[in-house]
Structures are given as C-alpha cells and as structure tokens.
Design an enzyme around this catalytic site. Structure first.
Site, short mmCIF file in Angstrom:
data_model
loop_
_atom_site.label_atom_id
_atom_site.label_comp_id
_atom_site.label_asym_id
_atom_site.label_seq_id
_atom_site.Cartn_x
_atom_site.Cartn_y
_atom_site.Cartn_z
N ASP A 1 0.72 -1.00 0.17
CA ASP A 1 0.33 -0.17 0.19
C ASP A 1 0.65 1.42 0.13
O ASP A 1 0.65 2.20 -1.05
CB ASP A 1 -0.92 -0.37 1.55
CG ASP A 1 -0.32 0.00 2.53
OD1 ASP A 1 0.96 0.19 2.69
OD2 ASP A 1 -1.02 0.15 3.30
N GLY A 2 2.08 1.90 0.55
CA GLY A 2 2.96 2.27 0.38
C GLY A 2 3.55 2.40 -0.47
O GLY A 2 3.64 3.73 -1.44
N ARG B 1 2.88 6.33 -2.96
CA ARG B 1 4.13 6.79 -3.36
C ARG B 1 4.12 6.62 -5.09
O ARG B 1 3.96 7.95 -6.13
CB ARG B 1 5.27 6.59 -2.94
CG ARG B 1 5.64 6.50 -1.54
CD ARG B 1 7.05 6.60 -1.35
NE ARG B 1 6.63 4.61 -0.94
CZ ARG B 1 7.07 3.41 -0.25
NH1 ARG B 1 6.40 4.08 0.86
NH2 ARG B 1 7.09 2.96 -1.13
N SER C 1 -2.08 10.16 1.88
CA SER C 1 -3.08 10.81 2.52
C SER C 1 -3.52 10.35 3.89
O SER C 1 -2.53 9.40 4.35
CB SER C 1 -4.41 9.72 1.81
OG SER C 1 -4.98 8.72 2.06
N ASP D 1 -3.26 2.70 8.06
CA ASP D 1 -2.00 1.35 8.18
C ASP D 1 -1.91 0.76 9.98
O ASP D 1 -1.80 0.37 10.11
CB ASP D 1 -1.77 2.39 6.96
CG ASP D 1 0.10 0.98 7.39
OD1 ASP D 1 -0.66 0.48 6.03
OD2 ASP D 1 1.13 1.15 7.25
N ASP E 1 -2.05 -2.29 11.48
CA ASP E 1 -1.45 -3.37 12.26
C ASP E 1 -1.13 -2.71 13.63
O ASP E 1 -1.06 -4.39 13.69
CB ASP E 1 0.06 -2.22 12.01
CG ASP E 1 0.25 -1.95 10.34
OD1 ASP E 1 0.13 -3.21 9.78
OD2 ASP E 1 1.02 -0.81 9.75
#
Length: 210
Positions: free
Chosen positions: A56-57, A61, A67, A74, A78
């Site tokens: 997702d990171g 990018r 956002s 996220d 976690d």
C-alpha cells in the site's frame, strides 16, 4: 463547486492504497475467525495481509495517493492485527504476561509516537531525522532495515504459533527462527526507544507551553 467538494472525500476513500487497506482488514477478519480451527490458513492469510502492508505504501507513492486517512488506516490495522495475534498467543502459551507485555509496549510506543508527531507538526510519524538516537534514525531512515525488523517480528510470532516443535528437527527452520528472533529483538528495543523519545517530546512540548 459543491459537487466537487462532495466528491473529494469519496475519492480519498477510493485511493488504491486505501482499498488495499480494506482488503487487509477483510483478510484479517477471516484469518482470526479461523485462528484456532485452521492455523496454517490463518498464518497464510495473516502473512499476505502483512505483505500488503508494504504494497500500500508503494502504491501510495507510485500514484501520488498519499493521504492522512491512509496513514492512520495503515497504522490502526497494523496495531489491531498485532494486538489480536498477541492475545491469541497469550491464550495458548504461558506465561501469558509475556505476550500481553509485548502488546502493551507495541501500543504505547506507537500511540506516543503518533501523538508526539502531531504535537511537533510533522507530517509523518516516521520523520525522526532530529532524533538523538541513531538506532531509531536507522530504523525509519532505511526502508530495508525497517522491513527486515517488521518481517522478522511477524515471522517470529507466527513461528511461535505454528512450528514450535518442528524447529528442533529442521536446521534450516532453526536458522530462520534464529534470524527472525534477532530482528524481533531489535524491533522491541526500538519500541522502547521510540516510547521514551516520544514521551520526552511530549514533556518538552509542555515545558515550552509554560
């Protein structure tokens, strides 16, 4: 203009990395529903969810879809996932206080870090360039080092759940477990350092206000 403004929140909810976040939540729900009846399937789903945590990171990018909502989603995903896993281990193994202590450390460390980030006006809790601790700077400053520690930490917990007996009979598995134990230990040290430095930042903020 009104329609445009109304669509903006929806567009953020539909960002690719945020959709990945929703999928992670669904996978974790299914995984934890099966955690006692099918440990292998649970571990597979949980680990896929963990891998998606890195994806997702990258998508954020790649498509310029970073956002605040995504960052919070996220981290909450976690922390809740790790919390649930440690609670399960506390039910299966004794002394349960070990796993509950790790849970408390994980939550306290990250919550304090997020709050101190908010107080300092930084955009991300990973911005620790001004930290006096070299290990904390290395952790957040080097993506591969952070990835190793996080993967090792999750792998260590999962091997505790799955293959505790098999480790003694498989030398390769024993090496993997030893390597994951090393990364797990570093992660716990970093959690302690992060909690202390974040608490110091909160105290410094109070002192400046006075």
């Amino acid at each position: 203009m009104a329609n445009s403004s109304a669509q903006k929140p929806l567009s953020v909810y539909l960002y690719i990395p945020n959709i990945i976040g929703y999928i992670r939540i669904l996978m974790n729900c299914v995984a934890f529903a099966l955690c006692f009846s099918n440990k292998k399937l649970f571990s597979i789903l949980y680990f896929i969810s963990f891998v998606c945590d890195g994806l997702d990171g990258w998508f954020a990018r790649k498509f310029n879809q970073v956002s605040t909502f995504g960052a919070v989603l996220d981290m909450v995903t976690d922390r809740v996932s790790t919390a649930c896993l440690l609670v399960i281990l506390s039910k299966l193994y004794r002394p349960s206080l070990i796993f509950l202590s790790l849970l408390a450390l994980d939550i306290a460390s990250h919550w304090l870090q997020m709050y101190s980030t908010f107080l300092s006006g930084k955009a991300s809790h990973k911005d620790v360039k001004d930290s006096s601790n070299w290990l904390l700077r290395a952790y957040y400053g080097h993506r591969y080092f952070m990835a190793f520690c996080c993967v090792a930490c999750e792998a260590r917990i999962l091997t505790t759940l799955l293959v505790l007996d098999a480790v003694k009979e498989d030398s390769l598995l024993s090496f993997v477990v030893a390597l994951s134990l090393f990364g797990w230990a570093i992660k716990q040290v970093i959690n302690v350092i992060q909690m202390k430095t974040a608490a110091d930042a909160c105290v410094l903020h109070d002192m400046k206000r006075r």
